[in-house]
Enzyme design. Structure first.
Site, PDB file in Angstrom:
ATOM      1  N   GLY A  43      10.172   4.118   4.870  1.00 44.19           N
ATOM      2  CA  GLY A  43       8.960   3.306   4.739  1.00 44.19           C
ATOM      3  C   GLY A  43       8.142   3.621   3.501  1.00 44.19           C
ATOM      4  CG  ASP A  66      13.013   4.006   8.868  1.00 48.30           C
ATOM      5  OD1 ASP A  66      13.006   3.038   9.657  1.00 48.30           O
ATOM      6  OD2 ASP A  66      12.069   4.244   8.106  1.00 48.30           O
ATOM      7  CG  ASP A 182      -9.474  11.314   6.829  1.00 49.36           C
ATOM      8  OD1 ASP A 182      -9.419  10.165   6.364  1.00 49.36           O
ATOM      9  OD2 ASP A 182      -9.063  11.597   7.977  1.00 49.36           O
ATOM     10  NE  ARG A 185      -8.278   7.662   1.405  1.00 57.63           N
ATOM     11  CZ  ARG A 185      -7.650   7.129   2.443  1.00 57.63           C
ATOM     12  NH1 ARG A 185      -8.050   7.395   3.681  1.00 57.63           N
ATOM     13  NH2 ARG A 185      -6.644   6.306   2.265  1.00 57.63           N
ATOM     14  CG  HIS A 209      -7.129   9.279  10.207  1.00 60.50           C
ATOM     15  ND1 HIS A 209      -7.555   9.554   8.926  1.00 60.50           N
ATOM     16  CD2 HIS A 209      -6.197   8.295  10.078  1.00 60.50           C
ATOM     17  CE1 HIS A 209      -6.913   8.784   8.082  1.00 60.50           C
ATOM     18  NE2 HIS A 209      -6.081   8.003   8.750  1.00 60.50           N
TER      19      HIS A 209
HETATM   20  N1  NAI Z   1      -2.698   9.534   9.048  1.00 58.24           N
HETATM   21  C1  NAI Z   1      -3.034   8.915   7.934  1.00 58.24           C
HETATM   22  O1  NAI Z   1      -3.913   9.376   7.200  1.00 58.24           O
HETATM   23  C2  NAI Z   1      -2.349   7.660   7.513  1.00 58.24           C
HETATM   24  C3  NAI Z   1      -1.532   6.991   8.371  1.00 58.24           C
HETATM   25  N2  NAI Z   1      -0.875   5.857   8.000  1.00 58.24           N
HETATM   26  C4  NAI Z   1      -0.014   5.208   8.987  1.00 58.24           C
HETATM   27  O2  NAI Z   1       1.354   5.543   8.738  1.00 58.24           O
HETATM   28  C5  NAI Z   1       2.205   4.540   9.319  1.00 58.24           C
HETATM   29  C6  NAI Z   1       3.299   4.129   8.348  1.00 58.24           C
HETATM   30  O3  NAI Z   1       2.759   3.489   7.226  1.00 58.24           O
HETATM   31  P1  NAI Z   1       3.705   2.907   6.054  1.00 58.24           P
HETATM   32  O4  NAI Z   1       4.700   3.914   5.675  1.00 58.24           O
HETATM   33  O5  NAI Z   1       2.810   2.353   5.029  1.00 58.24           O
HETATM   34  O6  NAI Z   1       4.445   1.724   6.836  1.00 58.24           O
HETATM   35  P2  NAI Z   1       5.852   1.023   6.467  1.00 58.24           P
HETATM   36  O7  NAI Z   1       5.942  -0.209   7.286  1.00 58.24           O
HETATM   37  O8  NAI Z   1       6.007   0.927   5.000  1.00 58.24           O
HETATM   38  O9  NAI Z   1       6.922   2.094   6.964  1.00 58.24           O
HETATM   39  C7  NAI Z   1       7.055   2.398   8.311  1.00 58.24           C
HETATM   40  C8  NAI Z   1       8.486   2.789   8.559  1.00 58.24           C
HETATM   41  O10 NAI Z   1       8.609   3.108   9.945  1.00 58.24           O
HETATM   42  C9  NAI Z   1       9.878   2.663  10.353  1.00 58.24           C
HETATM   43  N3  NAI Z   1       9.958   2.546  11.804  1.00 58.24           N
HETATM   44  C10 NAI Z   1       9.533   1.569  12.620  1.00 58.24           C
HETATM   45  N4  NAI Z   1       9.857   1.837  13.903  1.00 58.24           N
HETATM   46  C11 NAI Z   1      10.495   3.030  13.884  1.00 58.24           C
HETATM   47  C12 NAI Z   1      11.091   3.828  14.870  1.00 58.24           C
HETATM   48  N5  NAI Z   1      11.093   3.482  16.151  1.00 58.24           N
HETATM   49  N6  NAI Z   1      11.668   4.989  14.489  1.00 58.24           N
HETATM   50  C13 NAI Z   1      11.669   5.362  13.181  1.00 58.24           C
HETATM   51  N7  NAI Z   1      11.126   4.637  12.206  1.00 58.24           N
HETATM   52  C14 NAI Z   1      10.560   3.487  12.543  1.00 58.24           C
HETATM   53  C15 NAI Z   1      10.068   1.330   9.640  1.00 58.24           C
HETATM   54  O11 NAI Z   1      11.421   0.955   9.620  1.00 58.24           O
HETATM   55  C16 NAI Z   1       9.500   1.655   8.270  1.00 58.24           C
HETATM   56  O12 NAI Z   1      10.508   2.111   7.395  1.00 58.24           O
HETATM   57  C17 NAI Z   1       1.262   3.415   9.722  1.00 58.24           C
HETATM   58  O13 NAI Z   1       1.006   3.488  11.099  1.00 58.24           O
HETATM   59  C18 NAI Z   1      -0.005   3.704   8.944  1.00 58.24           C
HETATM   60  O14 NAI Z   1      -1.152   3.161   9.545  1.00 58.24           O
HETATM   61  C19 NAI Z   1      -1.001   5.358   6.729  1.00 58.24           C
HETATM   62  C20 NAI Z   1      -1.799   6.003   5.811  1.00 58.24           C
HETATM   63  C21 NAI Z   1      -2.574   7.169   6.141  1.00 58.24           C
HETATM   64  O1  OAA Z   2      -6.348   2.880   6.547  1.00 64.06           O
HETATM   65  C1  OAA Z   2      -5.210   2.822   7.037  1.00 64.06           C
HETATM   66  O2  OAA Z   2      -4.835   1.931   7.793  1.00 64.06           O
HETATM   67  C2  OAA Z   2      -4.250   3.908   6.691  1.00 64.06           C
HETATM   68  C3  OAA Z   2      -4.938   5.201   6.840  1.00 64.06           C
HETATM   69  O3  OAA Z   2      -5.033   5.754   7.911  1.00 64.06           O
HETATM   70  C4  OAA Z   2      -5.647   5.731   5.674  1.00 64.06           C
HETATM   71  O4  OAA Z   2      -5.398   5.310   4.541  1.00 64.06           O
HETATM   72  O5  OAA Z   2      -6.496   6.612   5.886  1.00 64.06           O
END
Ligand code: NAI
Ligand code: OAA
Length: 345
Positions: A43, A66, A182, A185, A209
């Site tokens: 992802g 994945d 967080d 940032r 978060h």
């Molecule tokens: N904790 C934090 O600070 C942050 C959290 N996030 C969260 O991280 C998550 C991923 O974000 P992105 O990478 O941008 O999304 P993305 O859609 O680009 O990638 C997600 C990946 O998860 C995979 N996936 C879906 N179901 C799955 C499963 N059952 N098993 C394994 N892989 C699976 C998909 O195939 C995809 O490759 C989101 O929920 C987002 O909100 C994003 C930014 C900051």
């Molecule tokens: O904002 C979002 O959806 C992703 C996230 O958790 C972040 O960037 O802190």
């Protein structure tokens, strides 16, 4: 010129294997073998995070999982000439192999936000994904440290805890919601306003978060700077809305991925250092907690050989931060309870 005695110790270290060497070539303690699994590795976060974990010399085995796309990511990353062996696993039937023997499991699996959505709007899809992945973790690597990135973190961490409790494998020291972005940032924004070198800056961020549950403690920021109240308020709001700022700028193409990969790699590195016995590794994380009356809360955590060895208190808060703390509690509690309820359905 290298002295003959240094040359001898270098030769004997080489014969015992490169992991016995420091960068300058002196013999030292071996770096332990550590397997790290990334779930969601193909992802937006997963790919750059896999790259950064491949660059980490503390990792000996990197397992990329994945539902699709991992053979390509794994082949690509595996050509980098660093310590770890890389393996790609694709599809549910390969999840067990991906997890077996893992010391740290990082979970950036699930859907990201689009403009106009809250993190809680991701619950319906991501809660099920996290539940299934944590069920497999309980089965295949019950002792791993779990770094939960998937949103809404305020709910996905309680879901993971309930899944592990049901499986009889729960250890609150081993489950972490990753809130490092967080902190990243808050440090960046503070350094800009305080006009201090960003590399010297430290700012604890507590709570949860999502939106107002993110509470940066700028009163404890170092180096100290005398910033006006309205500047502190603006910095707080920008930190709380940092995710939304990126979601809007990406205009439908997802949320933070590169800065999150950096933050996720920092936190995983801290977990590995703790496991390896490096002293005084402290990072903020959303964990099971007695710091407030809420069952989960982000605050500074001391990482050690068993994971979260100590959850540190909040320290002195400004009146503005005390108010922020009271404001965040009902929302954070509701998100925690939503996760617990879902996991027990
Ligand atoms: N904790 C934090 O600070 C942050 C959290 N996030 C969260 O991280 C998550 C991923 O974000 P992105 O990478 O941008 O999304 P993305 O859609 O680009 O990638 C997600 C990946 O998860 C995979 N996936 C879906 N179901 C799955 C499963 N059952 N098993 C394994 N892989 C699976 C998909 O195939 C995809 O490759 C989101 O929920 C987002 O909100 C994003 C930014 C900051
Ligand atoms: O904002 C979002 O959806 C992703 C996230 O958790 C972040 O960037 O802190």
């Amino acid at each position: 010129m290298m002295k003959p005695s240094m040359l001898r110790s270098l030769h004997s270290a080489v014969s015992r294997g490169a992991s016995h060497l420091t960068r300058r070539g002196y013999a030292t303690e071996p770096v332990p073998e550590r397997k790290v699994a990334v779930l969601g590795a193909a992802g937006g976060i997963g790919q750059p995070l896999s790259l950064l974990m491949k660059l980490n010399p503390l990792v000996s085995s990197l397992s990329l999982y994945d539902i699709a796309g991992t053979p390509g990511v794994a082949a690509d990353v595996s050509h980098i000439n660093t310590r770890s062996e890389v393996a790609g696993y694709q599809g549910e039937e390969e999840l067990g192999k991906a997890l077996e023997g893992s010391d740290v499991v990082i979970i950036p699996a699930g859907v990201p936000r689009k403009p106009g959505m809250t993190r809680d709007d991701l619950f319906n899809i991501n809660a099920g994904i996290v539940k299934a992945l944590c069920t497999a973790i309980a089965k295949y690597c019950p002792n791993a440290l779990v770094n939960m990135i998937s949103n809404p973190v305020n709910s996905t961490v309680p879901i993971a805890a309930e899944v592990f409790k049901k499986a009889g494998t729960y250890d609150e020291k081993r489950l972490f919601g990753v809130t490092t972005l967080d902190v990243v940032r808050a440090k960046t924004f503070y350094a800009g306003k305080a006009k201090v070198p960003v590399a010297d800056v430290n700012v604890p961020v507590v709570g949860g978060h999502a939106g107002v549950t993110i509470l940066p403690l700028f009163s404890q920021a170092t180096p100290q700077a005398n910033l006006d109240d309205d500047v502190i308020k603006a910095l707080t709001k920008r930190t709380q809305d940092g995710g939304t700022e990126v979601v809007e700028a990406k205009a439908g193409k997802g949320s933070a991925t590169l800065s999150m990969a950096y933050a996720g790699a920092l936190f995983a590195d801290a977990c590995l250092k703790g496991l390896n016995g490096v002293p005084d590794v402290v990072e903020c994380s959303f964990v099971q907690s007695n710091v407030t009356e809420l069952p989960f809360f982000a605050s500074k955590v001391r990482l050690g050989k068993n994971g979260a060895e100590e959850v540190l208190g909040l320290g002195p808060l400004s009146d503005y931060e005390k108010h922020g703390l009271e404001i965040l509690k009902p929302e954070l509690l509701a998100s925690i309870e939503k996760g617990i309820k879902f996991a027990n359905q």
